[in-house]
Design a protein around this motif. Structure first.
Motif, PDB file in Angstrom:
ATOM      1  N   LYS A 198       0.753  -1.511  -0.325  1.00  9.02           N
ATOM      2  CA  LYS A 198      -0.213  -0.384   0.321  1.00  9.02           C
ATOM      3  C   LYS A 198       1.008   1.195   0.184  1.00  9.02           C
ATOM      4  O   LYS A 198       1.747   0.924   0.579  1.00  9.02           O
ATOM      5  CB  LYS A 198      -0.518   0.238   0.854  1.00  9.02           C
ATOM      6  CG  LYS A 198      -1.804  -1.244   1.352  1.00  9.02           C
ATOM      7  CD  LYS A 198      -2.447  -0.973   2.573  1.00  9.02           C
ATOM      8  CE  LYS A 198      -3.290  -2.378   2.537  1.00  9.02           C
ATOM      9  NZ  LYS A 198      -2.796  -3.951   3.393  1.00  9.02           N
ATOM     10  N   GLU A 199       0.487   2.685  -0.407  1.00 13.18           N
ATOM     11  CA  GLU A 199       1.026   3.604  -0.506  1.00 13.18           C
ATOM     12  C   GLU A 199       1.310   4.102   1.387  1.00 13.18           C
ATOM     13  O   GLU A 199       2.823   4.708   0.903  1.00 13.18           O
ATOM     14  CB  GLU A 199       0.391   5.025  -1.143  1.00 13.18           C
ATOM     15  CG  GLU A 199       0.121   4.934  -2.025  1.00 13.18           C
ATOM     16  CD  GLU A 199       1.463   4.673  -3.695  1.00 13.18           C
ATOM     17  OE1 GLU A 199       2.484   5.543  -3.078  1.00 13.18           O
ATOM     18  OE2 GLU A 199       1.568   4.445  -3.981  1.00 13.18           O
ATOM     19  N   LYS A 200       1.213   3.828   1.665  1.00 11.67           N
ATOM     20  CA  LYS A 200       1.179   3.985   3.292  1.00 11.67           C
ATOM     21  C   LYS A 200       2.415   3.014   3.981  1.00 11.67           C
ATOM     22  O   LYS A 200       2.518   3.542   5.062  1.00 11.67           O
ATOM     23  CB  LYS A 200       0.000   4.509   3.995  1.00 11.67           C
ATOM     24  CG  LYS A 200      -0.806   3.081   4.778  1.00 11.67           C
ATOM     25  CD  LYS A 200      -1.544   3.724   5.156  1.00 11.67           C
ATOM     26  CE  LYS A 200      -2.133   2.362   4.999  1.00 11.67           C
ATOM     27  NZ  LYS A 200      -2.605   1.358   6.451  1.00 11.67           N
ATOM     28  N   PRO A 225       4.507  -0.030  -4.546  1.00 14.99           N
ATOM     29  CA  PRO A 225       3.649   1.353  -5.655  1.00 14.99           C
ATOM     30  C   PRO A 225       4.746   1.538  -6.617  1.00 14.99           C
ATOM     31  O   PRO A 225       5.912   1.585  -6.838  1.00 14.99           O
ATOM     32  CB  PRO A 225       3.245   1.958  -4.199  1.00 14.99           C
ATOM     33  CG  PRO A 225       4.425   0.981  -3.238  1.00 14.99           C
ATOM     34  CD  PRO A 225       4.952  -0.245  -3.938  1.00 14.99           C
ATOM     35  N   ARG A 280       6.214   4.481  -6.831  1.00 20.32           N
ATOM     36  CA  ARG A 280       7.386   5.914  -6.075  1.00 20.32           C
ATOM     37  C   ARG A 280       8.597   4.933  -5.834  1.00 20.32           C
ATOM     38  O   ARG A 280       9.804   5.369  -5.654  1.00 20.32           O
ATOM     39  CB  ARG A 280       7.067   6.195  -4.560  1.00 20.32           C
ATOM     40  CG  ARG A 280       6.863   4.751  -4.324  1.00 20.32           C
ATOM     41  CD  ARG A 280       7.095   5.874  -2.151  1.00 20.32           C
ATOM     42  NE  ARG A 280       6.753   4.427  -1.444  1.00 20.32           N
ATOM     43  CZ  ARG A 280       5.748   4.358  -0.746  1.00 20.32           C
ATOM     44  NH1 ARG A 280       4.353   4.489  -0.851  1.00 20.32           N
ATOM     45  NH2 ARG A 280       6.227   3.708   0.946  1.00 20.32           N
TER      46      ARG A 280
END
Length: 139
Positions: free
Chosen positions: A41-43, A81, A83
């Motif tokens: 997940k992004e977080k 992700p 990033r």
């Protein structure tokens, strides 16, 4: 203990064992599904995701499933992700993915994550400093 013949005892043991084997197969299938659907997940941090991934892998290995590190490396390449895209691309260009060790990949990704966190903190401090300078000038 309640069986009167050897055959009856054997049949009960066979039924009990085969039932366990069937349950074990279903558990392995569920773990494989968890492995396939798991994505960062992004977080999440790399360490969080790695811990979750290895939790599933270790359960599979405890049940006798062979999961080579190369499969885990491939999973990381497809489930991180956006990033991390630039880091993954540079690793793909510079190394043979099938030869890349899991620990080197994790260390490399964590280093990038730390550099990004440091840059974000420096940017926040610079913005905060600029804001303070502007408010002090206005006084």
């Amino acid at each position: 203990m309640t069986c009167e013949t050897g055959k009856e005892a054997w049949d009960k043991l066979k039924e009990l064992y085969e039932g366990n084997a069937r349950i074990k197969r279903m558990q392995i299938l569920n773990l494989k599904r968890d492995f396939e659907t798991l994505a960062m997940k992004e977080k999440d941090t790399i360490q969080d995701y790695y811990d979750n991934l290895m939790g599933v892998i270790n359960k599979m290995r405890l049940m006798g499933e062979d999961v080579p590190d190369s499969k885990i490396v491939e999973k990381l390449f497809v489930s991180l992700p956006e990033r991390f895209e630039s880091k993954l691309s540079s690793l793909e260009d510079s190394k043979d993915i099938s030869e890349l060790s899991l620990s080197k990949l994790i260390n490399s990704l964590q280093a990038q994550e730390q550099r990004r966190a440091m840059r974000n903190k420096e940017t926040e401090n610079a913005v905060e400093g600029a804001f303070l300078a502007k408010t002090q000038k206005q006084k």
